[in-house]
Design a protein around this motif. Structure first.
Motif, short mmCIF file in Angstrom:
data_model
loop_
_atom_site.label_atom_id
_atom_site.label_comp_id
_atom_site.label_asym_id
_atom_site.label_seq_id
_atom_site.Cartn_x
_atom_site.Cartn_y
_atom_site.Cartn_z
N ARG A 199 0.12 10.40 1.89
CA ARG A 199 0.11 11.40 2.96
C ARG A 199 1.22 11.19 3.98
O ARG A 199 1.56 12.07 4.75
CB ARG A 199 -1.26 11.39 3.66
CG ARG A 199 -1.57 10.12 4.42
CD ARG A 199 -2.98 10.14 5.03
NE ARG A 199 -3.38 8.83 5.47
CZ ARG A 199 -3.24 8.36 6.72
NH1 ARG A 199 -2.72 9.13 7.65
NH2 ARG A 199 -3.63 7.15 7.03
N LEU A 200 1.83 9.99 3.99
CA LEU A 200 2.88 9.68 4.96
C LEU A 200 4.22 9.48 4.26
O LEU A 200 4.28 8.90 3.18
CB LEU A 200 2.53 8.40 5.73
CG LEU A 200 1.26 8.40 6.58
CD1 LEU A 200 0.98 7.00 7.09
CD2 LEU A 200 1.40 9.37 7.76
N TRP A 224 0.80 -1.24 0.00
CA TRP A 224 0.00 0.00 0.00
C TRP A 224 0.83 1.29 0.00
O TRP A 224 0.33 2.34 -0.41
CB TRP A 224 -0.96 0.03 1.20
CG TRP A 224 -0.27 0.04 2.53
CD1 TRP A 224 0.05 -1.05 3.31
CD2 TRP A 224 0.23 1.18 3.23
NE1 TRP A 224 0.71 -0.65 4.43
CE2 TRP A 224 0.82 0.72 4.42
CE3 TRP A 224 0.22 2.56 2.98
CZ2 TRP A 224 1.41 1.57 5.35
CZ3 TRP A 224 0.80 3.41 3.91
CH2 TRP A 224 1.39 2.91 5.07
N ILE A 232 5.47 4.27 12.82
CA ILE A 232 4.21 3.62 13.22
C ILE A 232 4.41 2.11 13.30
O ILE A 232 3.96 1.46 14.25
CB ILE A 232 3.09 3.97 12.21
CG1 ILE A 232 2.79 5.47 12.26
CG2 ILE A 232 1.82 3.16 12.52
CD1 ILE A 232 1.83 5.95 11.17
#
Lengths: 196, 196
Positions: free
Chosen positions: B175-176, B169, B184
């Motif tokens: 966005r990251l 993914w 994370i």
């Protein structure tokens, strides 16, 4: 292989899908011809086209059926409860459901590259629906103060990858039962969600 | 495509491997012929056989190189420290290393079915070596009382599946950043190990 004349479509249709699933998983979509699928179920290739317009439709049909059934089966299983109880149910459901559908799971990940863009988008939307179910559980748990998760979407992707990974190594004949595996993975899922 | 006459083997060899990797990842091993690989690098198919005896050798060579380089790269990175520090290093290393080798990672999982039994066993042994590195970190952490893990082997498989899943993914344009994702996932890895 002998031609099965007079077979009924309600029998032949599922047999075609079973054969296509098995052949795609064993050999890969690109290597499997309509002729090979027809031969596997004892049809002339012309007769196969009475059931499906082309190979892409077979692949897309298998993937869509797998994803739709997955979403529907989960929604039937999910019956309220605390976020923690729902998370546990999800972890155990995901492992059990995928463990008995290895060919379909393999194809659902591996043959995305062979879908047309339109079909790919439909499969991706179904996948997002399923991921969305887990994201909602995590987000609700955070809202209620039960979970500590910085980014529910990322955590959902991580948990799903972790749980699906069971398929790559678990064998019924190994030292652990599926129930043992469920217990261990539920514990890791709970921890990943920062469940209190 | 024009035939590149007079190319040197030290240039042609890597170009063949690059082309085979890309074609196997895009189309699947079974669908890619030696003729197609030769055409991709501008060789006659006969000339391709000067570099490799057959397609199986190409696939096996790519997978072995990927796994050997992975194990070697990790062993270079791993330089002692506490179990917690080594676990963090492993999680970040695994994500970074695999993120830039998507075709090789895809093939290393997907084309296992197309290896001969002898070649499969060699690749599995390399995979066990790599998994063994993480199992050792977890077991040492348990021994020192830093981690709480019921079964280091299962936890290692779960962590590796979770970390490898980033490839399915993550996109640089999302966005990251990769650093955000590392942070994370390290947090989830730490939790899965029951790190104090």
């Amino acid at each position: 292989m002998a031609r099965t004349s007079g077979s009924h479509s309600e029998i032949t249709g599922p047999r075609i899908l079973d054969a296509a699933l098995r052949l795609f998983a064993q050999q890969g979509y690109a290597a499997v011809s309509m002729r090979k699928i027809a031969s596997e179920v004892g049809l002339q290739v012309g007769a196969l086209y009475n059931y499906t317009p082309d190979k892409q439709s077979l692949l897309f049909g298998l993937m869509r059926e797998h994803m739709e059934n997955l979403v529907a089966a989960w929604r039937e299983e999910a019956q309220g409860g605390t976020p923690n109880a729902r998370l546990e149910k999800f972890a155990r459901f995901h492992i059990r459901y995928h463990n008995v559908r290895r060919d379909a799971v393999f194809i659902a990940y591996m043959e995305l590259r062979n879908l047309t863009p339109e079909n790919f988008e439909i499969i991706e939307e179904l996948r997002r629906q399923y991921e969305g179910e887990l994201i909602a559980i995590l987000a609700e748990g955070v809202r209620q103060g039960d979970f500590q998760v910085a980014d529910p979407k990322i955590t959902a992707m991580a948990i799903i990858a972790m749980l699906t990974g069971v398929n790559t190594w678990f064998r019924e004949t190994g030292r652990l039962s599926l129930k043992d595996v469920e217990d261990i993975y539920w514990d890791m899922t709970r921890r990943a969600a920062g469940a209190s």
